[in-house]
Design an enzyme around this catalytic site. Structure first.
Site, PDB file in Angstrom:
ATOM      1  N   THR A  74      34.722  45.038  31.337  1.00 55.37           N
ATOM      2  CA  THR A  74      34.771  44.236  32.563  1.00 55.37           C
ATOM      3  C   THR A  74      33.342  43.789  32.862  1.00 55.37           C
ATOM      4  O   THR A  74      32.377  44.432  32.425  1.00 55.37           O
ATOM      5  CB  THR A  74      35.288  45.064  33.757  1.00 55.37           C
ATOM      6  OG1 THR A  74      34.371  46.134  33.988  1.00 55.37           O
ATOM      7  CG2 THR A  74      36.658  45.631  33.494  1.00 55.37           C
TER       8      THR A  74
ATOM      9  N   GLU B 139      41.651  44.271  32.523  1.00 55.51           N
ATOM     10  CA  GLU B 139      42.520  45.440  32.351  1.00 55.51           C
ATOM     11  C   GLU B 139      43.964  45.059  32.056  1.00 55.51           C
ATOM     12  O   GLU B 139      44.784  45.905  31.729  1.00 55.51           O
ATOM     13  CB  GLU B 139      42.498  46.293  33.637  1.00 55.51           C
ATOM     14  CG  GLU B 139      41.193  47.011  33.907  1.00 55.51           C
ATOM     15  CD  GLU B 139      40.179  46.167  34.685  1.00 55.51           C
ATOM     16  OE1 GLU B 139      40.270  44.921  34.656  1.00 55.51           O
ATOM     17  OE2 GLU B 139      39.277  46.753  35.318  1.00 55.51           O
TER      18      GLU B 139
ATOM     19  N   LYS C  93      35.617  43.552  57.550  1.00 56.21           N
ATOM     20  CA  LYS C  93      36.274  44.416  58.533  1.00 56.21           C
ATOM     21  C   LYS C  93      35.643  44.181  59.907  1.00 56.21           C
ATOM     22  O   LYS C  93      34.563  44.654  60.199  1.00 56.21           O
ATOM     23  CB  LYS C  93      36.099  45.889  58.107  1.00 56.21           C
ATOM     24  CG  LYS C  93      37.001  46.832  58.848  1.00 56.21           C
ATOM     25  CD  LYS C  93      37.166  48.178  58.133  1.00 56.21           C
ATOM     26  CE  LYS C  93      36.074  48.672  57.277  1.00 56.21           C
ATOM     27  NZ  LYS C  93      34.974  49.396  57.683  1.00 56.21           N
TER      28      LYS C  93
ATOM     29  N   TRP D 240      41.106  42.752  59.616  1.00 58.93           N
ATOM     30  CA  TRP D 240      40.574  42.300  58.328  1.00 58.93           C
ATOM     31  C   TRP D 240      40.499  40.781  58.300  1.00 58.93           C
ATOM     32  O   TRP D 240      41.428  40.100  58.701  1.00 58.93           O
ATOM     33  CB  TRP D 240      41.477  42.759  57.183  1.00 58.93           C
ATOM     34  CG  TRP D 240      41.597  44.241  57.068  1.00 58.93           C
ATOM     35  CD1 TRP D 240      42.607  45.007  57.548  1.00 58.93           C
ATOM     36  CD2 TRP D 240      40.688  45.126  56.440  1.00 58.93           C
ATOM     37  NE1 TRP D 240      42.380  46.332  57.246  1.00 58.93           N
ATOM     38  CE2 TRP D 240      41.211  46.439  56.568  1.00 58.93           C
ATOM     39  CE3 TRP D 240      39.467  44.950  55.769  1.00 58.93           C
ATOM     40  CZ2 TRP D 240      40.572  47.556  56.059  1.00 58.93           C
ATOM     41  CZ3 TRP D 240      38.831  46.076  55.260  1.00 58.93           C
ATOM     42  CH2 TRP D 240      39.371  47.353  55.409  1.00 58.93           C
TER      43      TRP D 240
HETATM   44  P1  ADP Z   1      35.494  41.694  36.682  1.00 63.41           P
HETATM   45  O1  ADP Z   1      36.413  42.726  37.310  1.00 63.41           O
HETATM   46  O2  ADP Z   1      34.420  42.318  35.955  1.00 63.41           O
HETATM   47  O3  ADP Z   1      35.090  40.597  37.621  1.00 63.41           O
HETATM   48  P2  ADP Z   1      37.730  40.259  35.571  1.00 63.41           P
HETATM   49  O4  ADP Z   1      37.534  38.887  35.075  1.00 63.41           O
HETATM   50  O5  ADP Z   1      38.668  41.118  34.853  1.00 63.41           O
HETATM   51  O6  ADP Z   1      36.343  40.942  35.570  1.00 63.41           O
HETATM   52  O7  ADP Z   1      38.111  40.149  37.104  1.00 63.41           O
HETATM   53  C1  ADP Z   1      39.376  40.392  37.622  1.00 63.41           C
HETATM   54  C2  ADP Z   1      39.358  40.086  39.088  1.00 63.41           C
HETATM   55  O8  ADP Z   1      39.094  38.704  39.309  1.00 63.41           O
HETATM   56  C3  ADP Z   1      40.674  40.331  39.771  1.00 63.41           C
HETATM   57  O9  ADP Z   1      40.832  41.699  40.096  1.00 63.41           O
HETATM   58  C4  ADP Z   1      40.550  39.456  41.008  1.00 63.41           C
HETATM   59  O10 ADP Z   1      39.800  40.070  42.038  1.00 63.41           O
HETATM   60  C5  ADP Z   1      39.751  38.277  40.499  1.00 63.41           C
HETATM   61  N1  ADP Z   1      40.663  37.182  40.168  1.00 63.41           N
HETATM   62  C6  ADP Z   1      41.161  36.843  38.987  1.00 63.41           C
HETATM   63  N2  ADP Z   1      41.951  35.768  39.074  1.00 63.41           N
HETATM   64  C7  ADP Z   1      41.982  35.415  40.378  1.00 63.41           C
HETATM   65  C8  ADP Z   1      42.631  34.382  41.138  1.00 63.41           C
HETATM   66  N3  ADP Z   1      43.390  33.480  40.582  1.00 63.41           N
HETATM   67  N4  ADP Z   1      42.432  34.372  42.477  1.00 63.41           N
HETATM   68  C9  ADP Z   1      41.638  35.273  43.075  1.00 63.41           C
HETATM   69  N5  ADP Z   1      40.989  36.244  42.418  1.00 63.41           N
HETATM   70  C10 ADP Z   1      41.160  36.324  41.092  1.00 63.41           C
END
Ligand code: ADP
Length: 556
Positions: free
Chosen positions: A193, A338, A449, A454
């Site tokens: 990640t 993940e 918050k 929220w």
């Molecule tokens: P990292 O966790 O290192 O940023 P990832 O690319 O796996 O790497 O990130 C996943 C996260 O990206 C998700 O848990 C979410 O918070 C955000 N995310 C992915 N796609 C979307 C989307 N379409 N809209 C909003 N958030 C998104």
């Protein structure tokens, strides 16, 4: 009683074998460029039959080097032909393709290479300085470095570690390979990640999980890939396997227009036209760059293009601009490293021609629904299931055959990653409606918050972007004596715009109730982005969390 059907393991090598026999002549397209990087307007095409031959040569070469089952082989590379061949040759022989994101901070890259214990590193010549910079800290890890080119350029690594050119490595080898058959649960690739919310964590995919994910995303409910598709994966092959699109293209015989290192609006536009791209995948920041170029140049996208945005929320203003100015509806997808990574896809429920503009754009806001294979639900702080009513907000948890069941060698991270009954905790907060559409409210860590209520940073950012003149916006929590936290909006103006904080506040106040409005609005020249193109919320919080205190606006 058992069924009487044949039992063939789901192996990544079978994807390329299939493409080589059923789609021999389609494959990878790339734009030829001169030494300065300018486009020559001509395309090089390598069909799947030749790609399979190249991957076979590479597989022989890896075995000659001594690669064994389970060895991690790192790539630091852009989206190009050699990277594609690495995907298939490494996994095909039972080794693990470890895609390293070269845009991470040096300390993160060092951590990742050491943690994965990579035996070899395949690297694009352009990226050698990244490795030179950290080499002292990883010198004891790899056995050799292979430069993905026809020659090894001048490098400070010379004499310190065996160095080879990719083309020399593969040249003597035969172009067929008898791909081994093994358990489909064998590890195939490893991706960390990007550490947006903490240390990078390794996600170890298997052949089985990869193939099941590939089937799901290629299906008409998602990317709807087929032999007539020309995919332009702007999303890097090191960002969650380019969202699985490379595998899906191979499975369906789609062409892949590889952008290489050039992801600016003009280069992307040139490739879209030259390759005849029909489907584009990229994070919102990259789509913004393309839009910016199109507006400045006056160029129009060809008809019939489709695309996906994911990685962070797709701002409705961006969706609207592409639809109204180019008749391109960007589909919204959500996922995580993940989850291989696709967790949901927003495929329009009706043909676009049967929808009003408003219906179409409103429908694009949500992140979509889970494809078959992903189960998702929202839970409260005590782990109880919450209703799917489109209103109730809770933490999104997921499970399925392409969702991780544990980070690679990371007991600490695994302690908190799952619910007691094994659902993966995404750390995202969302609603789910009765049709199964999810709408992300925020990451748990990014929610603001304010006095026990929220406020969604995504809502604030999306709304700010609907004001003409606002190019980019981030909403973060700033400390406040009375309300605990209050929203702070940090925005970037379009070139030539003089939009100011009052105009933005008035604009936001048309939609939001008073307590949701930002306590302060700041304009900056640019926002920091993570290695995968997301706004760096954490860095902004480090810089601006005490902004209200410093300005005497914290209610003290
Ligand atoms: P990292 O966790 O290192 O940023 P990832 O690319 O796996 O790497 O990130 C996943 C996260 O990206 C998700 O848990 C979410 O918070 C955000 N995310 C992915 N796609 C979307 C989307 N379409 N809209 C909003 N958030 C998104």
């Amino acid at each position: 009683m058992q069924g009487l059907m044949q039992d063939h393991p789901l192996l990544i090598s079978t994807l390329l074998e299939h493409a080589a026999t059923s789609h021999a002549k389609t494959g990878i397209l790339s734009l030829d460029r001169d030494a300065s990087g300018a486009s020559l307007g001509t395309l090089t095409k390598t069909g799947y039959r030749d790609l399979a031959g190249n991957a076979a040569q590479l597989a022989h070469a890896l075995v000659r080097l001594g690669a064994k089952h389970g060895d991690r082989i790192a790539t630091m590379a852009w989206n190009d032909r050699r990277h594609f061949e690495l995907y298939y040759a490494t996994s095909g022989i039972g080794a693990i393709c470890h895609t390293v994101n070269p845009r991470l901070f040096p300390e993160q890259i060092t951590y990742i290479i050491r943690h994965a214990d990579d035996r070899w590193i395949f690297i694009d010549p352009m990226l050698l300085p990244v490795l030179e910079n950290i080499f002292d800290a990883i010198a004891d890890v790899p056995e050799g470095i292979i430069v993905m080119s026809d020659t090894v350029p001048e490098t400070k690594l010379s004499g310190r570690i065996p160095l080879m050119a990719y083309d020399d490595l593969v040249a003597p080898e035969p172009t067929t390979y008898d791909w081994p058959v093994f358990d489909e649960n064998t590890a195939s690739s490893l991706c960390y990640t990007s550490g947006t919310t903490g240390n990078s964590k390794g996600v170890l995919y298997s052949h089985r999980s990869t193939l099941l994910h590939t089937w799901a995303i290629g299906s008409p409910e998602a990317v709807a890939m087929h032999a007539g598709t020309t995919l332009l994966p702007i999303v890097p092959m090191f960002h969650a396997n380019a969202w699985g699109t490379i595998y899906a293209a191979t499975m369906t015989g789609a062409c892949i227009a590889m952008p290489g290192p050039r992801l600016d609006g003009q280069s992307l536009y040139e490739l879209i036209i030259a390759a005849g791209a029909t489907y584009i995948g990229g994070v919102p920041t990259v789509w913004m760059g393309l839009l910016d170029y199109l507006r400045k140049s006056g160029n129009k996208l060809p008809e019939g293009l489709r695309g996906i945005a994911g990685g962070s929320a797709l701002p409705p203003a961006l969706s609207e601009a592409f639809w109204k100015e180019h008749r391109l509806r960007i589909d919204h997808g959500w996922g995580m490293t993940e989850m291989s990574p696709i967790g949901s896809y927003n495929m329009p429920a009706k043909p676009l021609t049967q929808m009003t503009d408003e219906e179409l754009l409103q429908g694009a806001i949500k992140q979509g629904r889970a494809p078959y294979g992903v189960a998702l639900k929202i839970i409260d702080d005590d782990g109880n299931d919450l209703p799917r009513d489109g209103k109730t907000v809770g933490e999104l948890v997921v499970r399925g055959p392409w969702v991780t069941r544990g980070y690679y060698n990371d007991d600490e991270a695994n302690k908190t990653a799952f619910t007691a009954d094994g659902w993966f905790r995404t750390g995202d907060v969302a609603t789910i409606d009765e049709d199964g559409f999810i709408e992300l409210v925020d990451r748990v860590k990014d929610l603001i918050k304010s006095g026990g209520e929220w406020i969604s940073s995504i809502d604030l950012e999306n709304l700010a972007l609907t004001l003409p003149g606002i190019k980019e916006a981030a909403a973060i929590p700033a400390r406040h004596k009375k309300w605990d936290e209050r929203p702070l909006v940090i925005a970037v103006r379009e070139d030539n715009s003089d939009v100011d904080a009052d105009a933005l506040r008035t604009h936001l106040a048309k939609t939001l109730t008073k307590w949701m409005l930002p306590e302060a609005i700041i304009f900056v020249d640019e926002l920091p982005h993570t290695a995968t193109g997301k706004i760096m919320q954490r860095a902004l919080r480090d810089t601006y969390a005490d902004y209200l205190e410093k300005q005497g606006l914290d209610g003290a």
